[in-house]
Design an enzyme around this catalytic site. Structure first.
Site, PDB file in Angstrom:
ATOM      1  N   ARG A 211      -7.802  -4.576  -3.237  1.00 36.68           N
ATOM      2  CA  ARG A 211      -7.353  -3.412  -4.024  1.00 36.68           C
ATOM      3  C   ARG A 211      -8.312  -3.229  -5.193  1.00 36.68           C
ATOM      4  O   ARG A 211      -8.133  -3.835  -6.247  1.00 36.68           O
ATOM      5  CB  ARG A 211      -5.930  -3.635  -4.534  1.00 36.68           C
ATOM      6  CG  ARG A 211      -4.934  -3.823  -3.425  1.00 36.68           C
ATOM      7  CD  ARG A 211      -3.510  -4.041  -3.910  1.00 36.68           C
ATOM      8  NE  ARG A 211      -2.738  -4.621  -2.835  1.00 36.68           N
ATOM      9  CZ  ARG A 211      -2.249  -3.949  -1.795  1.00 36.68           C
ATOM     10  NH1 ARG A 211      -2.423  -2.645  -1.723  1.00 36.68           N
ATOM     11  NH2 ARG A 211      -1.582  -4.561  -0.834  1.00 36.68           N
TER      12      ARG A 211
ATOM     13  N   CYS B  69       0.835  -1.215   0.000  1.00 38.51           N
ATOM     14  CA  CYS B  69       0.000   0.000   0.000  1.00 38.51           C
ATOM     15  C   CYS B  69       0.863   1.255   0.000  1.00 38.51           C
ATOM     16  O   CYS B  69       0.552   2.236  -0.672  1.00 38.51           O
ATOM     17  CB  CYS B  69      -0.920   0.031   1.219  1.00 38.51           C
ATOM     18  SG  CYS B  69      -2.054  -1.352   1.273  1.00 38.51           S
TER      19      CYS B  69
HETATM   20  C1  BEZ Z   1       0.529  -4.599   1.893  1.00 29.39           C
HETATM   21  O1  BEZ Z   1       1.742  -4.793   1.929  1.00 29.39           O
HETATM   22  O2  BEZ Z   1       0.041  -3.537   1.497  1.00 29.39           O
HETATM   23  C2  BEZ Z   1      -0.390  -5.702   2.314  1.00 29.39           C
HETATM   24  C3  BEZ Z   1      -0.033  -7.002   2.034  1.00 29.39           C
HETATM   25  C4  BEZ Z   1      -0.862  -8.020   2.441  1.00 29.39           C
HETATM   26  C5  BEZ Z   1      -2.038  -7.743   3.124  1.00 29.39           C
HETATM   27  C6  BEZ Z   1      -2.399  -6.427   3.362  1.00 29.39           C
HETATM   28  C7  BEZ Z   1      -1.587  -5.400   2.951  1.00 29.39           C
END
Ligand code: BEZ
Length: 230
Positions: free
Chosen positions: A136, A53
């Site tokens: 997402r 993110c």
């Molecule tokens: C992230 O790195 O943004 C992420 C990865 C797995 C689950 C939730 C967020």
């Protein structure tokens, strides 16, 4: 009590974007009314202070002006609270240097959605993937508030920003010139002219191909559209 059908209800392409009021890092918004006359990319992300993110937010922030130049505003959402959002965006600006991006300020609104009200309206909670985090999602909403394209990615997959920009420009070009865009189209490539609607037009097209038009068959004709006209 909400049913599982309500939780996973998904708006579809061609639907009016569901309305909501929300608190964001840039104040309250009334969606989509506040964005009338503009394209909007409404996107969700799973959680603040997470690496994928963070890389996405830095990239969205870096490209914000480029999207604005195409009359497109960005609006983000996660099911975290406002103070978490503020702390995360401050950390990004003050501490994170990533792929040549640093001191990155996220100026577009990030919605707080602890209640998941908005996320549920937009089908961003997909329980098979996670029932506590939004996937997402990317909604392209046009100046009339109509959903024009939707892309979903799982939690582990960062979005492709070239594709987001390509999709936006392709839809705007299709609207402006009444054309369609072929596979992997990029501005400056040939575009697809609407199919012949009658046998007469089909024959005419094949017999008298106009300059700049190429017909692969009666139902598949392209024409040039120089990049400066896109
Ligand atoms: C992230 O790195 O943004 C992420 C990865 C797995 C689950 C939730 C967020």
């Amino acid at each position: 009590m909400e049913t599982i059908e309500q939780i996973v209800a998904m708006p579809r392409i061609g639907d009016q974007a569901p309305e909501f009021k929300a608190i964001t890092t840039q104040g309250e918004i009334n969606f989509p009314a506040d964005y009338k006359g503009k394209w909007v990319i409404l996107f969700s992300h799973p959680a603040d202070f997470t690496p994928v993110c963070t890389s996405e937010f830095m990239t969205f922030a870096k490209m914000e002006q480029e999207f604005a130049a195409h009359n497109c505003q960005l609006v983000g959402l996660s099911v975290d609270g406002l103070y978490s959002h503020i702390a995360w965006l401050r950390t990004i600006k003050e501490k994170i240097e990533y792929r040549g991006m640093k001191n990155v300020e996220v100026k577009f609104p990030l919605i707080e959605d602890i209640t998941m009200n908005v996320a549920k309206k937009y089908g961003m909670i997909q329980p098979g993937e996670s029932s506590t985090k939004a996937v997402r999602a990317v909604f392209f909403i046009d100046p009339k508030g109509i959903i024009r394209a939707i892309i979903y990615y799982p939690l582990s997959l960062g979005r492709n920003f070239d594709e987001l920009m390509r999709a936006l420009v392709a839809m705007q070009t299709a609207d402006k010139h009444s054309i369609a865009t072929p596979a992997d189209w990029r501005p400056g490539d040939d575009v697809i002219v609407p199919p012949a609607g009658s046998c007469g037009v089909a024959k005419e097209r094949m017999d008298n191909v106009e300059a700049g038009v190429k017909c692969y068959d009666w139902f598949f004709c392209t024409k040039e559209l120089p990049v400066e006209n896109v």
